[in-house]
Design a protein around this motif. Structure first.
Motif, short mmCIF file in Angstrom:
data_model
loop_
_atom_site.label_atom_id
_atom_site.label_comp_id
_atom_site.label_asym_id
_atom_site.label_seq_id
_atom_site.Cartn_x
_atom_site.Cartn_y
_atom_site.Cartn_z
N GLU A 169 -31.48 -8.91 -2.33
CA GLU A 169 -32.76 -7.43 -2.86
C GLU A 169 -32.05 -7.25 -3.42
O GLU A 169 -32.22 -6.23 -3.82
CB GLU A 169 -32.60 -6.76 -1.36
CG GLU A 169 -33.92 -7.87 -0.43
CD GLU A 169 -34.28 -6.72 1.01
OE1 GLU A 169 -34.02 -5.88 1.27
OE2 GLU A 169 -34.51 -7.57 2.38
N TRP A 170 -31.15 -6.38 -3.07
CA TRP A 170 -29.98 -6.42 -4.21
C TRP A 170 -29.78 -6.42 -5.14
O TRP A 170 -28.19 -6.11 -5.77
CB TRP A 170 -29.05 -5.55 -3.65
CG TRP A 170 -28.10 -6.07 -2.46
CD1 TRP A 170 -28.29 -6.27 -1.72
CD2 TRP A 170 -26.78 -6.74 -2.59
NE1 TRP A 170 -27.84 -6.83 -0.72
CE2 TRP A 170 -26.88 -7.24 -1.38
CE3 TRP A 170 -25.98 -7.54 -3.95
CZ2 TRP A 170 -25.51 -8.70 -0.90
CZ3 TRP A 170 -25.10 -7.60 -3.65
CH2 TRP A 170 -24.90 -8.72 -2.36
N SER A 214 -30.80 -8.35 -8.49
CA SER A 214 -30.94 -8.08 -9.74
C SER A 214 -30.78 -7.16 -10.45
O SER A 214 -30.11 -6.58 -10.30
CB SER A 214 -32.64 -8.43 -9.33
OG SER A 214 -33.44 -8.59 -8.02
N GLU A 226 -31.22 -3.29 -10.89
CA GLU A 226 -31.67 -2.63 -10.42
C GLU A 226 -30.46 -1.91 -9.32
O GLU A 226 -30.31 -3.29 -8.17
CB GLU A 226 -33.13 -3.89 -9.40
CG GLU A 226 -34.11 -4.04 -10.35
CD GLU A 226 -34.50 -3.02 -10.85
OE1 GLU A 226 -35.35 -2.32 -10.09
OE2 GLU A 226 -35.43 -3.12 -11.95
N ASP A 231 -25.17 -3.35 -19.38
CA ASP A 231 -25.71 -2.73 -18.32
C ASP A 231 -25.98 -0.99 -18.91
O ASP A 231 -26.66 -0.06 -18.73
CB ASP A 231 -26.07 -3.47 -17.17
CG ASP A 231 -26.76 -2.06 -16.75
OD1 ASP A 231 -27.62 -3.20 -16.07
OD2 ASP A 231 -26.62 -1.48 -16.30
N ARG A 282 -23.66 4.49 -6.79
CA ARG A 282 -25.39 3.21 -6.76
C ARG A 282 -24.43 1.77 -7.36
O ARG A 282 -23.47 1.82 -7.70
CB ARG A 282 -26.35 3.89 -7.92
CG ARG A 282 -27.28 4.51 -7.37
CD ARG A 282 -28.24 5.11 -8.50
NE ARG A 282 -28.72 6.18 -8.74
CZ ARG A 282 -29.07 6.84 -7.69
NH1 ARG A 282 -29.91 6.14 -6.71
NH2 ARG A 282 -29.98 7.89 -7.35
N VAL A 291 -24.57 -1.67 -8.92
CA VAL A 291 -25.50 -2.09 -10.02
C VAL A 291 -24.89 -3.57 -10.20
O VAL A 291 -23.71 -3.72 -10.95
CB VAL A 291 -25.06 -1.75 -11.78
CG1 VAL A 291 -26.34 -2.02 -12.30
CG2 VAL A 291 -25.42 0.41 -11.47
#
Length: 354
Positions: A32-33, A35, A38, A88, A310, A312
């Motif tokens: 879920e994390w 990708s 996101e 990114d 966050r 990444v």
């Protein structure tokens, strides 16, 4: 000398036959994390805060290697992962980039050249602090450039340093080497007395400070693992370091451990007479690694409401799975850290002060 010298002995690990088989849905939770592009929220801190919204990308433990393959650090992917993080960060138009140490795997000149070439593609300015793999060690068979050369190439001339990005002051410390040579034969770290004095005099001059060293604050063992086990001991002379940070609305950022973890409140600053000594109130984040599972960097967003951190990802699901399998199968220590990473990421945010 082997990697991990000074690491506390592992708490032990159950064999696969002894482990409880997880449901397929649980096994896939990390996807879920995983990708790219996101981010998920790692932590929210009330401080530091700044009137100006500032975004910084924090890369930890790229371990770039130009000639190695395999191990749990996925050396054969390290250049790609660093370049993916650079791309990114450019896409997010960050105000600056901070590298929290272990830019290279072995401190070889060719690896530094490769890292410098990748970082040259950044649109934003960057600074870096050295990790234990970036500085000369007595057990290395090759020559590693002195830390002064690292500073000239990847930092504002010398350590410690203060660099302004938007509304944030980044205070960079060298915890990987010491003038008296006390760290020449170990992967452990320490912040010298002169750097601590500089930190104590500089912090009051800042409004929003991120303090960066490769080695972590104390208190990690209360956040991860069982029975007080942590993959690495904290920075040397931890009580003095905690005291220098306490009482300031600063956030400490580190790498080294290859797993995400947060420290908030009163940190354990040391041990005396067999009992933990409590330090002052500090905030810290141990950043995940670019090189190993989960192959991610930290996006630090500082604004009037405080600081949001966050995670990444920089690898796709296949890449994350490869890194996870390498960590699970390389060694007992890497398998322990892999398990801790999954545990830490299973219940986010790690800290929420807002």
């Amino acid at each position: 000398m082997t990697e991990g010298s000074g690491v506390r002995r592992s708490r032990g690990r159950a064999s696969k036959s002894d482990e409880t088989v997880r449901e397929d849905a649980e096994i896939g939770d990390w996807a879920e994390w995983s990708s790219p592009g996101e981010p998920v929220t790692l932590a929210r801190f009330a401080a530091p805060s700044a009137d100006t919204e500032t975004a910084l990308a924090v890369f930890a433990d790229p371990h770039l290697s130009t000639d190695k393959e395999g191990t749990w650090k996925a050396y054969h992917r390290t250049e790609d992962r660093l370049r993916a993080a650079v791309a990114d960060a450019n896409d997010r138009d960050v105000d600056g980039v901070v590298v929290a140490g272990d830019l290279t795997e072995d401190g070889r000149p060719a690896d530094f050249d490769g890292a410098a070439d990748a970082l040259a593609d950044l649109d934003a300015p960057f600074v870096a602090v050295p990790g234990n793999h970036d500085v000369p060690k007595s057990f290395k068979s090759h020559d590693t450039p002195p830390v002064e050369e690292f500073a000239e190439r990847f930092a504002p001339d010398e350590f410690p340093f203060r660099k302004r990005f938007g509304g944030v002051d980044v205070l960079g410390l060298n915890s990987a080497s010491a003038p008296d040579g006390e760290l020449d034969a170990t992967h452990d770290g320490a912040v010298s007395e002169d750097q601590l004095a500089w930190l104590e005099s500089t912090l009051p001059e800042t409004d929003a400070a991120l303090v960066v060293s490769h080695h972590n604050l104390p208190g990690l063992d209360s956040c991860v693992g069982e029975e007080g086990y942590a993959p690495h001991p904290p920075v040397g002379d931890a009580p003095a370091f905690v005291d220098a940070l306490a009482g300031h609305d600063a956030l400490h950022l580190s790498g080294h451990v290859h797993l995400p973890a947060a420290v908030s409140g009163a940190a354990t600053s040391g041990t005396a007479n067999g009992r933990d000594q409590r330090g002052g109130d500090v905030r810290g984040l141990v950043c995940p690694a670019l090189s190993s599972f989960p192959q991610a960097y930290v996006l630090a967003e500082v604004g009037p409401a405080g600081t949001t951190l966050r995670l990444v990802p920089v690898a796709d699901e296949t890449g994350v799975e490869e890194a996870r399998e390498l960590a699970e199968n390389h060694s007992e220590r890497s398998a322990d850290i892999c398990e801790m990473v999954e545990t830490q990421l299973s219940d986010l945010p790690l800290v929420d002060e807002r």
